[in-house]
Design a protein around this motif. Structure first.
Motif, PDB file in Angstrom:
ATOM      1  N   SER A  10       0.832  -1.198   0.000  1.00 27.09           N
ATOM      2  CA  SER A  10       0.000   0.000   0.000  1.00 27.09           C
ATOM      3  C   SER A  10       0.869   1.251   0.000  1.00 27.09           C
ATOM      4  N   PHE A  11       2.043   1.150   0.609  1.00 30.98           N
ATOM      5  CA  PHE A  11       2.965   2.282   0.546  1.00 30.98           C
ATOM      6  C   PHE A  11       3.281   2.595  -0.924  1.00 30.98           C
ATOM      7  N   PHE A  12       3.596   1.539  -1.669  1.00 32.22           N
ATOM      8  CA  PHE A  12       3.914   1.756  -3.082  1.00 32.22           C
ATOM      9  C   PHE A  12       2.679   2.185  -3.869  1.00 32.22           C
ATOM     10  N   ALA A  13       1.507   1.751  -3.424  1.00 32.09           N
ATOM     11  CA  ALA A  13       0.292   2.164  -4.117  1.00 32.09           C
ATOM     12  C   ALA A  13       0.142   3.683  -4.072  1.00 32.09           C
ATOM     13  N   ILE A  14       0.706   4.300  -3.047  1.00 29.35           N
ATOM     14  CA  ILE A  14       0.675   5.765  -3.005  1.00 29.35           C
ATOM     15  C   ILE A  14       1.749   6.344  -3.916  1.00 29.35           C
ATOM     16  N   VAL A  15       2.985   5.906  -3.702  1.00 25.30           N
ATOM     17  CA  VAL A  15       4.096   6.671  -4.261  1.00 25.30           C
ATOM     18  C   VAL A  15       4.567   6.209  -5.636  1.00 25.30           C
ATOM     19  N   ILE A  16       4.214   4.980  -6.054  1.00 26.42           N
ATOM     20  CA  ILE A  16       4.868   4.460  -7.253  1.00 26.42           C
ATOM     21  C   ILE A  16       4.569   5.324  -8.477  1.00 26.42           C
ATOM     22  N   GLY A  17       3.401   5.963  -8.467  1.00 28.10           N
ATOM     23  CA  GLY A  17       3.059   6.791  -9.614  1.00 28.10           C
ATOM     24  C   GLY A  17       3.983   7.996  -9.772  1.00 28.10           C
ATOM     25  N   TRP A  18       4.638   8.384  -8.702  1.00 28.58           N
ATOM     26  CA  TRP A  18       5.427   9.608  -8.759  1.00 28.58           C
ATOM     27  C   TRP A  18       6.631   9.515  -9.678  1.00 28.58           C
ATOM     28  N   ILE A  19       6.960   8.282 -10.097  1.00 33.43           N
ATOM     29  CA  ILE A  19       8.071   8.183 -11.038  1.00 33.43           C
ATOM     30  C   ILE A  19       7.653   8.619 -12.435  1.00 33.43           C
ATOM     31  N   GLY A  20       6.345   8.810 -12.626  1.00 29.67           N
ATOM     32  CA  GLY A  20       5.929   9.180 -13.980  1.00 29.67           C
ATOM     33  C   GLY A  20       4.881  10.276 -13.984  1.00 29.67           C
ATOM     34  N   LEU A  21       5.124  11.341 -13.242  1.00 35.45           N
ATOM     35  CA  LEU A  21       4.132  12.423 -13.162  1.00 35.45           C
ATOM     36  C   LEU A  21       3.833  12.995 -14.543  1.00 35.45           C
TER      37      LEU A  21
END
Lengths: 521, 659
Positions: free
Chosen positions: B483-494
């Motif tokens: 769930s941590f990654f569910a938040i942040v993983i998108g930030w690599i491709g803003l």
């Protein structure tokens, strides 16, 4: 040089002679002698593999005059096309013998162990003999010799309707063989009445187109019955259902290949032009066989009958690959003959195991067997996956080579369309096998009679294990086999198709070379 | 530099090797090992794989941008004539992403399974299959040619078959596994024919050779169109797109970790991976691209509508997965290859969280999956609740959670990409995508409120209710990490709207650029910042409307209003609840057409009546009169007699010949 081929061919007969002197009620000794003989023969046959050079020539060749004034020679030899089928035969025979240990404990067959074992060994000799013969009459003798032990295996050791099945088998195959024999004599006379030697006849016959067509048909039907090709297949399901397990394994594993082998060794080289011009038609029948066999297999209620119909489907692939005449498709077809022997052999053995325990092969009698027979389930699953050509099992390599080779064929008419239809067999194959597997192995274990079934014993595991190993070895390292098969296939295509069919027809030759150039890129 | 390459070449073959070894050990002797050792072996294999993956990917980063593709041949697999296929692996920008996702999420799910499968009698079998799956998936991802990919492709299918039917004593589970395999085989049929076309055209199946053939013009548009259509049929099967999606909802019969790993995060995305892997080929075929985009958008919409009314918590997530896979295809279909892969990655994390959360709920509820029985689990299962809430926010597309970022890019590109075949199609694609997003928000919040809020559990069995508690640590650990990654993983491709210039926040697209930019450049994309903002806001508003709507209906009790609505829309409700009756239609077709035809026409009529009764029995009847006597003799005889007959027959033949 020592004549290994003759030795391996006749060695089982030595076993039969020994068996003659054993009292018939001494079952254990009889079985053990047969097993030892067949295992030793397998080990001897490995000499062929070790001594085999991966080139196109005939090897271990012996050519001696046999009956001089008839021009019959004892001419034998193996090449890349036949070597592995010979090995498959020597490999399957001990497995079949070991699998029959229990059947022969049955009171009905108690005193018949000797017959059973002798028949199997005679069959081995006949099959190997037919595979190595390079003389038409020599081949014919062994070819007929296969029929008789098989007839008795079904007719004596078979199920309830064994007489009908055996007779049907006999009439179908004998009818085909007689036509072939007549055709052989016509060829002999036409070539000058000097020799029955295959190579001699090929280079000396002068036939009109009509004669070629008719003679090809005679050979073709004899072999097509054996394969069996649609619509000459109806003897097979009956023969399999009635045959004892060992009979089925040899029948499916080796005898059916004699048909497809016959196409390659005899029918095509003798009449290459006819073979090429009818390749498309034969392809259509092969594809009908693939789809038809699969669809009918899907609705079977008897496990063994299902596997029998699946054989018709699988052999359809082999025929398709042969008549596409590309090096990929033909190599694949020969490879698929071996695969089918192994995976279908395993399936028949597995069916035999539950039949021995329950005396029924009806799918609906089973269900949930995995729970009581976990080891059996694993091996059954692997054989099933091999049969449906899962990658990294042997079946995939054969099917893929056949289909991709057929797709690019320039010789077979409509080859790409035929490939597409044939490839639907991939879907249907998965459907009938997995559906059967589900109904037999999965689900709740409801039938009381199945609740105490024993898992595989050591003997059963021992004869299944080599097959499972081969499924993976041939799936992961096919090159070991392919590189020994391919040179013979290449020279086959070069000598029979490119040179003899297309030599004068420059347009088609051009097409072929263009295709080759393209594929090299 | 060359040092980096050497390290990669040495380590790459090990990555699939570890799970293979784990599978072999557990498969052969796992039954006799203590449980702890079984999962230790399986997890160690994954940990080793993951660590090696991290090392090779970091080495890959160390290589200059234009040489980030390292291949290694392990052995020659099939060689016949000019056709040859090697067992070889390639690590490049795309396979490295998949490598990390598969081994990373795969590893976490292995850990989770320790808790979930605890107490199952086939513990070692489960971990054997899981390792088998990872092995096959890694072949699929790493293969340098289509045939190695195909090994993995069918291999994951096998693992899926075995795991769906894991509890095979229930016929329904076994049937679901079988259905998955057979439907996938329909796709594989397309895949195979596609390969044959490539073999005919270029004689080879290496991805590199295909690329070279495309660049040099050997592969024409027509060939590319036919081949890609067929490959897409394969993708439809594996990635559950219309009309081959039917197996995926049934696949939920498998244990929940399997649903998370295979049927959400990894295997089902293989089709998307294949399209992106072959992007240079697909871009030559605008017709195929249009079909992919349309099928993707329609699947996204269609599956989301079914998810609106399902009551089984896993069924909702299953249709949600089909729908999200539709988005991925919509993305790659309009040429947003990077966007499709980004959504693949973000989806892997949030959907894995959702499935594992659902699994945790199911264990808590003592294997009750009906959401109508749940409710109020927030207090009883706090970690599950919070992680599921995060994942729900992520999937519905709320800034700045990962789902928003990837989904927004796809929906925008669906609108902005110009289609050369049907120019106005972008409106349709955008509309379907936006409506699907709206429905996604609704069904996910419905799931959330029904499960975790809305008062106390509606379960009648008080004995069970008292025992509902949080799941063991092995399970919650995986949930928290995912769930941590569910938040942040998108930030690599803003999206570029938020972030200009280069840096970590758009590193994803820069990473994939060398692989896809050439193809992406061939599609004309409208650049209009104002419009992009507007559409982004429109979609967000739709998503919020759904949220409030679902909140109103399901926050407390299932409100009276809901029931009135359900009554008023009964025909639609019935249609959706029964999944548009597609399964029934397929079943009818198979039963009536194939089975009945095979049985009545092929078998009973052609085989029995025509060939046997009319032709053969005629012959047999004639023949048996003469043969009957002999046969009767044989039946009762002894071997010596048979042998005598055989020998006599031979002499007879010889006599006949010497005449």
């Amino acid at each position: 040089m020592f004549d290994w081929l003759t030795f391996i061919t006749l060695f089982p007969i030595i076993g039969v002679i020994i068996l003659f002197f054993i009292p018939k009620n001494n079952g254990t000794v009889i079985k053990n002698i047969a097993l030892v003989v067949s295992v030793i023969n397998f080990l001897f046959s490995l000499v062929l593999l070790v001594g085999f050079r991966a080139n196109a020539s005939m090897q271990f060749e012996i050519n001696k005059v046999w009956i001089k004034n008839l021009g019959i020679n004892y001419h034998i030899g193996i090449d890349g096309i036949s070597i592995f089928i010979v090995l498959l035969t020597t490999f399957l025979t001990p497995i079949v013998i070991l699998s029959a240990y229990n059947v022969l404990k049955d009171p009905t067959y108690k005193d018949k162990a000797k017959e059973y074992m002798a028949l199997l060994l005679i069959l081995e000799t006949a099959v190997i003999g037919a595979l190595i013969s390079l003389d038409l009459i020599l081949f014919y003798l062994f070819w007929e010799m296969m029929l008789i032990p098989m007839y008795f295996l079904i007719g004596v050791f078979g199920g309830e309707k064994r007489t009908y099945a055996a007779l049907k088998f006999f009439i179908y195959t004998a009818a085909g063989s007689i036509m072939m024999l007549v055709a052989m004599f016509v060829l002999y006379m036409n070539a000058g009445g000097v020799s029955f030697d295959l190579a001699y006849i090929i280079s000396h016959v002068h036939l009109t187109a009509t004669e070629q067509g008719l003679l090809f048909l005679a050979f073709f039907i004899a072999f097509a019955v054996k394969v069996p090709m649609f619509p000459l297949h109806t003897w097979l399901p009956d023969a399999h259902v009635q045959a004892p397990t060992g009979g089925s394994v040899i029948l499916a594993g080796v005898l059916l290949k004699m048909g497809t082998y016959g196409f390659i060794r005899f029918a095509i080289p003798l009449f290459p032009k006819v073979a090429v011009s009818y390749a498309g038609v034969i392809g259509i029948f092969a594809v009908i066989g693939i789809i038809y066999g699969a669809l009918v297999a899907m609705v079977q209620k008897d496990v063994k009958k299902l596997v029998a119909y699946s054989s018709i489907s699988h052999l359809g692939f082999v025929v398709l690959g042969i008549f596409a005449f590309t090096n990929t498709s033909m190599t694949g077809a020969i490879y698929q003959m071996l695969n089918h022997g192994i995976s279908t052999g395993a399936l028949f053995l597995l069916v035999g195991i539950i039949y021995e325990r329950r005396h029924t092969k009806e799918i609906k009698e089973f269900g949930g067997l995995t729970k009581v027979m976990p080891l059996y389930a694993v091996i059954f699953l692997i054989a099933t996956l091999s049969s449906i050509a899962l990658p990294l099992t042997n079946g995939f390599v054969g099917e893929f080579l056949i289909l991709s080779g057929t797709y690019i064929s320039r010789v077979m008419q409509w080859s790409s369309v035929l490939t597409i239809f044939a490839a639907t067999g991939v879907i249907f194959g998965a459907a009938y096998m997995l559906w059967m597997f589900k109904r037999v192995m999965f689900g709740p274990l409801t039938n009381e009679k199945n609740k105490n079934l024993k898992d595989l014993n050591l003997r059963e595991f021992t004869y299944l294990f080599p097959l499972i190993v081969m499924i993976f070895v041939m799936g992961i390292f096919p090159n070991f086999f392919l590189k020994r098969i391919e040179p013979s296939v290449n020279s086959f295509i070069e000598n029979n198709i490119n040179t003899r069919v297309y030599a004068k027809n420059s347009r088609v030759t051009l097409k072929l070379t263009k295709n080759q150039k393209r594929s090299k890129r | 530099m060359s040092n980096n390459k050497a390290v990669i070449m040495n380590l790459l073959p090990l990555i699939p090797m570890f799970p293979l070894i784990g599978m072999i050990i557990n498969g052969l002797i796992g039954k006799f090992l203590p449980k702890k050792l079984v999962h230790l072996i399986a997890i160690t294999a994954l940990l080793a794989s993951f660590t090696t993956s991290v090392i090779v990917v970091s080495k890959l980063v160390g290589l200059p941008e234009d040489s980030r593709s390292v291949s290694i041949e392990i052995f020659k697999w099939i060689n016949v004539g000019s056709f040859g296929v090697s067992f070889s692996f390639t690590l490049d920008q795309l396979s490295s992403i998949m490598l990390l996702v598969v081994t990373g999420i795969g590893g976490l799910i292995h850990v989770y399974s320790v808790g979930y499968m605890n107490g199952d009698k086939s513990y070692s079998r489960f971990f054997t299959y899981l390792n088998l799956f990872i092995f096959a998936m890694l072949l699929l991802v790493l293969g340098s040619n289509m045939l190695i990919m195909f090994i993995g492709w069918e291999g994951v299918g096998l693992a899926s078959y075995l795991l769906i039917g894991f509890w095979f004593e229930d016929s329904a589970n076994a049937a679901a596994g079988m259905k998955a395999f057979i439907v996938n085989r329909i796709g594989d049929f397309g895949f195979l024919i596609g390969m044959f076309i490539l073999i005919l055209t270029i004689g080879n199946l290496d991805f590199n050779s295909i690329k070279i053939a495309v660049d040099s013009g050997i592969i024409t548009g027509t060939v590319a169109t036919v081949a890609t259509m067929l490959f897409f049929v394969g993708a439809m099967g594996k990635s559950a797109q219309i009309p081959l999606y039917v197996w995926l909802p049934d696949a939920m019969a498998g244990p929940t970790p399997v649903s998370a790993l295979i049927h959400a995060a990894t295997m089902v995305t293989a089709g998307v991976y294949m399209v992106v892997r072959l992007n240079f080929l697909f871009i030559l075929a605008p017709a195929t691209m249009t079909v992919i985009a349309l099928i993707g958008a329609f699947t996204a919409f269609f599956a989301a509508s079914i998810a609106l009314v399902q009551n089984d918590i896993k069924k909702v997530l299953a249709y949600s997965t089909v729908s999200q896979l539709g988005y991925m295809f919509l993305g790659v279909g309009v040429g947003a290859f990077g966007g499709g892969i980004l959504h693949l990655v973000t989806h892997a994390f949030f959907k894995a969280t959702l499935f594992l959360g659902a699994g945790s709920v199911i264990i808590g509820m003592h294997h009750n999956q009906d959401m109508r029985n749940m409710g109020g689990l927030k207090k009883r299962m706090p970690i599950t609740h919070w992680t599921m809430l995060i994942a729900t926010i992520a999937i519905t597309g709320v800034l700045p959670f990962s789902g928003f970022i990837s989904k927004d890019e796809i929906i925008w590109r669906a609108f902005a990409s110009h289609n050369t075949i049907i120019p106005w199609i972008n409106y349709v694609l955008w509309g379907l995508g936006a409506l699907a997003a709206m429905m996604t928000s609704f069904y996910m919040w419905r799931l959330y409120y029904l499960t975790f809020q809305s008062g106390e559990t509606r379960l009648k069995d008080h004995h069970v209710v008292e025992h509902i508690k949080e799941s063991p640590k092995s399970m919650t650990f995986a949930l928290v990490v995912l769930s941590f990654f569910a938040i942040v993983i998108g930030w690599i491709g803003l999206p570029h709207l938020f972030y200009h210039g280069k840096g970590i926040f758009n590193s994803f697209h820069r990473w994939l650029e060398p692989l896809v930019s050439e193809s992406e450049a061939k599609i004309h994309v409208v650049h209009n910042t104002g419009l992009e903002w507007t559409l982004m806001i429109v979609v967000s508003v739709l998503v919020y409307i759904s949220f409030f709507w679902a909140r109103k209906w399901y926050r407390k009790e299932i409100s009276v209003n809901t029931k009135i609505w359900a009554e008023a829309l009964k025909p639609i409700h019935t249609l959706l609840y029964n999944k548009y009756f597609v399964d029934e239609l397929y079943y009818w077709l198979i039963d009536k057409l194939i089975l009945q035809f095979s049985h009545k026409v092929l078998w009973k009529t052609i085989d029995y009546i025509f060939i046997d009764n009319i032709i053969i029995n005629g012959l047999v009847a004639g023949g048996s009169k003469t043969l009957g006597f002999l046969v009767g003799l044989f039946q009762t005889g002894k071997l010596q007699f048979y042998a005598f007959v055989m020998v006599a027959a031979f002499f007879f033949i010889f006599y006949f010949m010497t005449l």
